[in-house]
Design an enzyme around this catalytic site. Structure first.
Site, PDB file in Angstrom:
ATOM      1  N   LYS A   1       0.841  -1.196   0.000  1.00 24.30           N
ATOM      2  CA  LYS A   1       0.000   0.000   0.000  1.00 24.30           C
ATOM      3  C   LYS A   1       0.883   1.257   0.000  1.00 24.30           C
ATOM      4  CE  LYS A   1      -3.590   1.994   2.958  1.00 24.30           C
ATOM      5  NZ  LYS A   1      -4.570   1.698   4.024  1.00 24.30           N
TER       6      LYS A   1
ATOM      7  N   GLU B   1      10.514  -4.628   4.709  1.00 22.94           N
ATOM      8  CA  GLU B   1      10.614  -6.035   4.285  1.00 22.94           C
ATOM      9  C   GLU B   1      10.289  -6.159   2.792  1.00 22.94           C
ATOM     10  OE1 GLU B   1       9.026  -4.901   6.914  1.00 22.94           O
ATOM     11  OE2 GLU B   1       9.164  -6.291   8.614  1.00 22.94           O
TER      12      GLU B   1
ATOM     13  N   GLY C   1      -4.974  -2.402   5.384  1.00 27.67           N
ATOM     14  CA  GLY C   1      -4.177  -3.536   4.902  1.00 27.67           C
ATOM     15  C   GLY C   1      -4.864  -4.875   5.136  1.00 27.67           C
ATOM     16  N   ARG C   2      -5.304  -5.099   6.363  1.00 25.54           N
ATOM     17  CA  ARG C   2      -5.904  -6.403   6.694  1.00 25.54           C
ATOM     18  C   ARG C   2      -7.313  -6.546   6.151  1.00 25.54           C
ATOM     19  NH1 ARG C   2      -4.826  -3.161  10.792  1.00 25.54           N
ATOM     20  NH2 ARG C   2      -6.423  -2.449  12.240  1.00 25.54           N
TER      21      ARG C   2
ATOM     22  N   GLU D   1      -4.900  -7.517  15.121  1.00 27.51           N
ATOM     23  CA  GLU D   1      -4.414  -6.177  14.781  1.00 27.51           C
ATOM     24  C   GLU D   1      -5.569  -5.174  14.880  1.00 27.51           C
ATOM     25  OE1 GLU D   1      -0.716  -5.288  12.048  1.00 27.51           O
ATOM     26  OE2 GLU D   1      -2.517  -5.254  10.817  1.00 27.51           O
TER      27      GLU D   1
ATOM     28  N   HIS E   1      -5.405 -34.324  17.513  1.00 24.25           N
ATOM     29  CA  HIS E   1      -4.343 -35.207  18.011  1.00 24.25           C
ATOM     30  C   HIS E   1      -3.220 -34.407  18.637  1.00 24.25           C
ATOM     31  CE1 HIS E   1      -6.188 -38.756  16.163  1.00 24.25           C
ATOM     32  NE2 HIS E   1      -6.664 -37.844  15.327  1.00 24.25           N
TER      33      HIS E   1
ATOM     34  N   LYS F   1       9.398  -1.253  14.470  1.00 23.05           N
ATOM     35  CA  LYS F   1       9.942  -0.861  13.159  1.00 23.05           C
ATOM     36  C   LYS F   1      10.988   0.232  13.324  1.00 23.05           C
ATOM     37  CE  LYS F   1       5.890  -1.137  10.111  1.00 23.05           C
ATOM     38  NZ  LYS F   1       5.065  -0.304   9.254  1.00 23.05           N
TER      39      LYS F   1
HETATM   40  C1  G6Q Z   1      -2.627  -4.092   8.097  1.00 22.32           C
HETATM   41  C2  G6Q Z   1      -1.408  -3.366   8.388  1.00 22.32           C
HETATM   42  C3  G6Q Z   1      -0.137  -4.037   7.917  1.00 22.32           C
HETATM   43  C4  G6Q Z   1       0.229  -3.729   6.472  1.00 22.32           C
HETATM   44  C5  G6Q Z   1       1.676  -4.155   6.235  1.00 22.32           C
HETATM   45  C6  G6Q Z   1       2.120  -3.936   4.822  1.00 22.32           C
HETATM   46  O1  G6Q Z   1      -3.727  -3.699   8.348  1.00 22.32           O
HETATM   47  O2  G6Q Z   1      -1.538  -2.075   7.954  1.00 22.32           O
HETATM   48  O3  G6Q Z   1      -0.157  -5.425   8.095  1.00 22.32           O
HETATM   49  O4  G6Q Z   1      -0.641  -4.365   5.600  1.00 22.32           O
HETATM   50  O5  G6Q Z   1       2.516  -3.461   7.120  1.00 22.32           O
HETATM   51  O6  G6Q Z   1       2.007  -2.597   4.477  1.00 22.32           O
HETATM   52  P1  G6Q Z   1       2.200  -2.127   3.001  1.00 22.32           P
HETATM   53  O7  G6Q Z   1       1.110  -2.715   2.190  1.00 22.32           O
HETATM   54  O8  G6Q Z   1       2.142  -0.637   3.040  1.00 22.32           O
HETATM   55  O9  G6Q Z   1       3.541  -2.632   2.541  1.00 22.32           O
END
Ligand code: G6Q
Length: 545
Positions: free
Chosen positions: A208, A214, A269-270, A355, A387, A507
């Site tokens: 996003k 990462e 994001g989620r 989250e 199990h 972070k």
């Molecule tokens: C979700 C968070 C988080 C996000 C990641 C990746 O709700 O905001 O998990 O999706 O940190 O972020 P980017 O899509 O910006 O790389």
């Protein structure tokens, strides 16, 4: 800042008093006194049947939970979300994942702009692209069609795509290979690409912000890996596409913005697996199945928005979650899908739920000191868990409400497998609820000393979610069910379910430590003694002492 007032509200106080009356009532008795409970305490929507009869609740419990929802203004909060109000207050953003599955005819405004046409423009662009790739018309730099798709993303830009790919594998293009790289551990990238031919590989850089450490690290590694074979920067345009809201950064990376699929700051994001973040899903299952997935989401959205709370699946599930979390002090919820294709569903739900609702202040910034917010979610697909960890659920000292998820019709019918699988869901839910009494164990001739060990107390609550079969529609409905259950709980707890400030501190600290690990000269470490010692030892082990 004052304390949250939730626990002083009339419905909460009534629930607290009611809890004292019901806490020791066995489900065995509740069922014995109510012959039709198992048929009555059920609800159905968007192809999902929810049996909540094995909840430790009577009519009064449900009445009070619904009153709590009313007192907390759930109806108005739902309307505010669907209307595009900026309900993510700490980030001043609308929360409109529901717009991602709205039909073309709908109008939803953010800052005076109808966002539905933009949503469909991106969907159409994804469709055209997916069709070209799937038909072999989109060619790589040597003229070969794309056979491998690697999604690079993390968190919300990874967990949804991975889960959806695994869940819908049955519907996927089997001649293509799909891989997902998220971890900054180089092993993730190395293992995902070791057997791939760059000439046939498409990377989707899903971010996003397009600044996540990462993802950008993995994206640059992918670029280098690709160029090592292609030897020509111009070839990148055919092998790298981006899913992002940040066109400038996408361009800086070297991806043609014509090959960028956008989304918007009002998609968390989620909550983004049905936005362009789902491009890998669409490539795998095709545009038609992707739209069926959206239709499933939409059906549950409509149900959530319109159904009375007493028959509203997400509202009921959300409220029972509150009941155990806040009155029974249950700390976790187990999600137990009896379908191998849903093996990543618990991991996906962990982000969605934890989250979203792992928060310690109210919307006004008041510290929450006198009630619990989001529980811990965990789980594994059935029957494997039976199990291993089910022992603790059956006979441990902790109360763990369970969500069982199953499908009537298997996607891979094989002999008696499916009846055996499904018999286990029904048996587990039954055993958890009703247990096995001392008298029953004694009647089996069990020696007295062994009786306590073989007795099952029962009274372990569960939901059973049953659907016809695992299809794109059902998956969409299932995800939306949990999205809205999370929303319901956030509304009760008065928290912002749509921000995630908790991921920030780590972070920031990591960014500070990276140069301390890399530097050749010994850095002047100013952390606590533990962090200093760990960094020093790491440097020594890496030969940088
Ligand atoms: C979700 C968070 C988080 C996000 C990641 C990746 O709700 O905001 O998990 O999706 O940190 O972020 P980017 O899509 O910006 O790389």
């Amino acid at each position: 800042m004052s304390e949250s007032i939730l626990t002083q509200t009339p419905a909460w106080q009534a629930l607290a008093a009611h809890y004292q009356q019901i806490k020791n009532v066995p489900l065995r008795d509740i069922f014995a006194n109510d012959a039709t409970r198992g048929e009555r305490l059920t609800a159905e929507a968007a192809g999902l049947y929810l049996d909540y009869s094995k909840q430790r609740a009577n009519n009064e419990t449900i009445r009070l939970l619904l009153r709590l929802a009313d007192e907390r203004g759930l109806r108005a909060k739902i309307d505010a979300m669907f209307r595009g109000d900026k309900i993510n207050v700490t980030e001043q953003r609308a929360v409109l994942h529901v717009a991602l599955r709205a039909p073309r005819s709908e109008k939803i405004f953010v800052d005076g702009v109808d966002v539905v046409p933009e949503v469909h423009a991106v969907l159409d662009k994804m469709t055209a692209f997916a069709e070209r790739v799937r038909a072999g018309a989109w060619r790589g730099y040597t003229g070969k069609p794309i056979r491998n798709v690697v999604n690079i993303g993390i968190g919300g830009s990874d967990l949804g795509p991975v889960m959806a790919y695994e869940a819908l594998k049955h519907y996927s293009a089997r001649a293509m290979t799909f891989r997902f790289v998220s971890n900054v551990d180089g092993t993730d990238f190395a293992e995902a690409t070791r057997d791939l031919d760059a000439a046939e590989t498409l990377f989707i850089i899903s971010s996003k912000t397009f600044t996540t450490l990462e993802t950008m690290t993995n994206a640059h590694t992918a670029r280098a890996w690709f160029l090592a074979q292609a030897q020509d920067e111009k070839a990148i345009a055919k092998h790298f596409v981006a899913v992002s809201t940040n066109a400038t950064q996408v361009e800086n990376f070297g991806i043609d913005t014509a090959n960028m699929f956008g989304f918007w700051d009002w998609v968390g994001g989620r909550y983004s697996m049905d936005s362009a973040i789902g491009l890998s899903t669409m490539l795998a299952v095709g545009p038609e199945n992707f739209r069926a997935l959206l239709a499933g989401f939409r059906a549950m959205d409509e149900h959530f928005r319109a159904a009375p709370f007493e028959s509203n699946l997400p509202v009921l599930m959300g409220l029972f979650g509150v009941w155990y979390n806040n009155f029974f002090d249950a700390q976790t919820v187990a999600v137990l899908p009896y379908d191998q294709y849903l093996k990543r569903f618990p991991a996906y739900l962990q982000q969605l739920t934890m989250e979203s609702n792992g928060k310690h202040v109210t919307l006004d910034g008041a510290y929450i000191t006198n009630y619990q917010t989001g529980p811990i979610y965990w789980g594994e697909p059935g029957t494997n868990g039976q199990h291993s960890f089910y022992q603790l659920i059956h006979q441990g000292t902790k109360l763990i409400p369970c969500d069982f998820i199953g499908f009537a019709n298997p996607l891979n019918p094989l002999g008696a497998h499916h009846d055996i699988l499904m018999s286990n869901i029904f048996a587990q839910a039954e055993a958890l609820a009703f247990g096995k009494t001392v008298a029953q164990v004694q009647a089996e001739g069990t020696p007295a000393w062994l009786v306590p060990h073989r007795t099952f107390e029962g009274n372990r609550p569960s939901n059973v979610i049953l659907a016809d079969k695992l299809s794109p529609e059902t998956l969409g409905a299932l995800v939306a069910l949990y999205e809205h259950a999370v929303f319901t709980q956030g509304a009760v707890w008065d928290i912002d379910s749509f921000d995630q400030w908790g991921v920030e501190l780590g972070k920031v600290l990591a960014k500070k430590i990276i140069p301390e690990l890399e530097s050749v000269a010994a850095p002047d470490l100013k952390h606590d003694s533990s962090t200093n010692a760990l960094i020093t030892r790491y440097r020594r082990l890496r030969g940088r002492a």
